[in-house]
Design a protein around this motif. Sequence first.
Motif, mmCIF file in Angstrom:
data_model
loop_
_atom_site.group_PDB
_atom_site.id
_atom_site.type_symbol
_atom_site.label_atom_id
_atom_site.label_comp_id
_atom_site.label_asym_id
_atom_site.label_seq_id
_atom_site.Cartn_x
_atom_site.Cartn_y
_atom_site.Cartn_z
ATOM 1 N N CYS A 253 0.830 -1.204 0.000
ATOM 2 C CA CYS A 253 0.000 0.000 0.000
ATOM 3 C C CYS A 253 0.867 1.258 0.000
ATOM 4 O O CYS A 253 0.562 2.271 -0.667
ATOM 5 N N MET A 254 1.928 1.248 0.745
ATOM 6 C CA MET A 254 2.825 2.394 0.763
ATOM 7 C C MET A 254 3.491 2.620 -0.597
ATOM 8 O O MET A 254 3.768 3.738 -1.007
ATOM 9 N N GLY A 255 3.748 1.534 -1.309
ATOM 10 C CA GLY A 255 4.365 1.660 -2.625
ATOM 11 C C GLY A 255 3.428 2.221 -3.680
ATOM 12 O O GLY A 255 3.873 2.661 -4.749
ATOM 13 N N GLN A 256 2.139 2.192 -3.458
ATOM 14 C CA GLN A 256 1.164 2.715 -4.410
ATOM 15 C C GLN A 256 0.886 4.203 -4.238
ATOM 16 O O GLN A 256 0.077 4.783 -4.972
ATOM 17 N N ILE A 257 1.486 4.855 -3.296
ATOM 18 C CA ILE A 257 1.297 6.300 -3.103
ATOM 19 C C ILE A 257 2.036 7.043 -4.234
ATOM 20 O O ILE A 257 3.239 6.821 -4.461
ATOM 21 N N THR A 258 1.328 7.953 -5.000
ATOM 22 C CA THR A 258 1.911 8.695 -6.138
ATOM 23 C C THR A 258 2.112 10.162 -5.773
ATOM 24 O O THR A 258 1.459 10.682 -4.852
ATOM 25 N N HIS A 259 3.040 10.830 -6.517
ATOM 26 C CA HIS A 259 3.285 12.257 -6.329
ATOM 27 C C HIS A 259 3.720 12.837 -7.685
ATOM 28 O O HIS A 259 4.024 12.097 -8.633
ATOM 29 N N SER A 260 3.770 14.170 -7.821
ATOM 30 C CA SER A 260 4.109 14.849 -9.078
ATOM 31 C C SER A 260 5.580 14.645 -9.412
ATOM 32 O O SER A 260 6.449 14.687 -8.514
ATOM 33 N N ASP A 261 5.803 14.454 -10.694
ATOM 34 C CA ASP A 261 7.187 14.246 -11.128
ATOM 35 C C ASP A 261 7.942 15.569 -11.332
ATOM 36 O O ASP A 261 9.171 15.582 -11.447
ATOM 37 N N VAL A 262 7.187 16.721 -11.454
ATOM 38 C CA VAL A 262 7.798 18.049 -11.706
ATOM 39 C C VAL A 262 7.563 18.945 -10.503
ATOM 40 O O VAL A 262 6.438 19.031 -9.994
ATOM 41 N N LEU A 263 8.591 19.614 -10.061
ATOM 42 C CA LEU A 263 8.489 20.528 -8.951
ATOM 43 C C LEU A 263 8.574 21.954 -9.465
ATOM 44 O O LEU A 263 9.505 22.324 -10.211
ATOM 45 N N GLN A 264 7.588 22.779 -9.146
ATOM 46 C CA GLN A 264 7.527 24.174 -9.594
ATOM 47 C C GLN A 264 8.123 25.087 -8.535
ATOM 48 O O GLN A 264 7.872 24.922 -7.347
ATOM 49 N N SER A 265 8.877 26.053 -9.038
ATOM 50 C CA SER A 265 9.474 27.014 -8.109
ATOM 51 C C SER A 265 8.509 28.134 -7.728
ATOM 52 O O SER A 265 8.647 28.770 -6.677
ATOM 53 N N LYS A 266 7.503 28.402 -8.624
ATOM 54 C CA LYS A 266 6.519 29.445 -8.350
ATOM 55 C C LYS A 266 5.256 28.819 -7.834
ATOM 56 O O LYS A 266 4.712 27.915 -8.452
ATOM 57 N N VAL A 267 4.843 29.321 -6.760
ATOM 58 C CA VAL A 267 3.631 28.756 -6.145
ATOM 59 C C VAL A 267 2.434 29.260 -6.923
ATOM 60 O O VAL A 267 2.299 30.459 -7.153
ATOM 61 N N PRO A 268 1.509 28.364 -7.331
ATOM 62 C CA PRO A 268 0.304 28.792 -8.036
ATOM 63 C C PRO A 268 -0.590 29.630 -7.144
ATOM 64 O O PRO A 268 -0.512 29.534 -5.909
#
Length: 274
Positions: A253-268
């Motif tokens: 279950c821990m291995g199925q946790i996803t996150h964004s591959d690109v990190l933005q320097s400017k906060v939306p």
Amino acid sequence: MMMARAFLLLSAVATAAAAPAIVWKAGNSSPTEHSSEAVPASSLLKSAVEGSSHDALAVVFVVNRDKDGSEALSRLASSGSLPQIQSKYESATSIHHHVAGVEGAASAAEHAGGHQVSLHEFDGMLESEHKPAVMVVGVDRHEDMSKLDGAVVKALSHSKVRSVVLTAQRSVEEVKNERALSRRRNKQINRKRKVLTNDKRRRLEDAQEDADDDAEEEEEVDVSYYVNMTPNIFSGILFTLFFVFVSHLGLTCMGQITHSDVLQSKVPSVGREV
């Protein structure tokens, strides 16, 4: 002198133990056998009168106890009241110093299977044509002991008498000792029964012993059963399997946790995070 000492020894030993008995058998040439072991009156009398018939008589003399309740034959022997019997002492087949259970002439007649007669009737009965094969002569202490002395010697010298037994009724002290021993034995039995009733462990052991005895009687063979694992081992194996399963599920279950591959320097801007 030796004969007198031996006769006095009989009286001393008999007084200390119980009623004595002197046995004469016709044709016996072996030395006199002395026995200090306790002998039941029934077995002694049956052995003495065995093989008796009308041509081979058996005579049993039973001297009743004294007025004070003591055994009388040993007292008569020690006082020298039976000189003729004393002269026949060395020719006796066997001498028993402790004969237990001589209740009297009636009891002796029952044990020997004979006919009870009095000392006064003995002389006429011995010469009678219809005399019994076994005669038990009861002798009261108030009678003249010289008649007993002569009657025993007459029986020993008679051609048709095969065996002669001279004994005495047991003393009151012996009866009291037997009753006390019986009471003591009963108390021990009751005490053992009480222990068996109150002691659970003892009852279980007795039950197990009874079960083992029944198993032996039925000739059953005990079979031992073996298992691959005990309950504790089986519980440990189940816990290990459950732990491995939960650990594997958690890691998956821990291995199925996803996150964004690109990190933005400017906060939306607010509301535009997505």
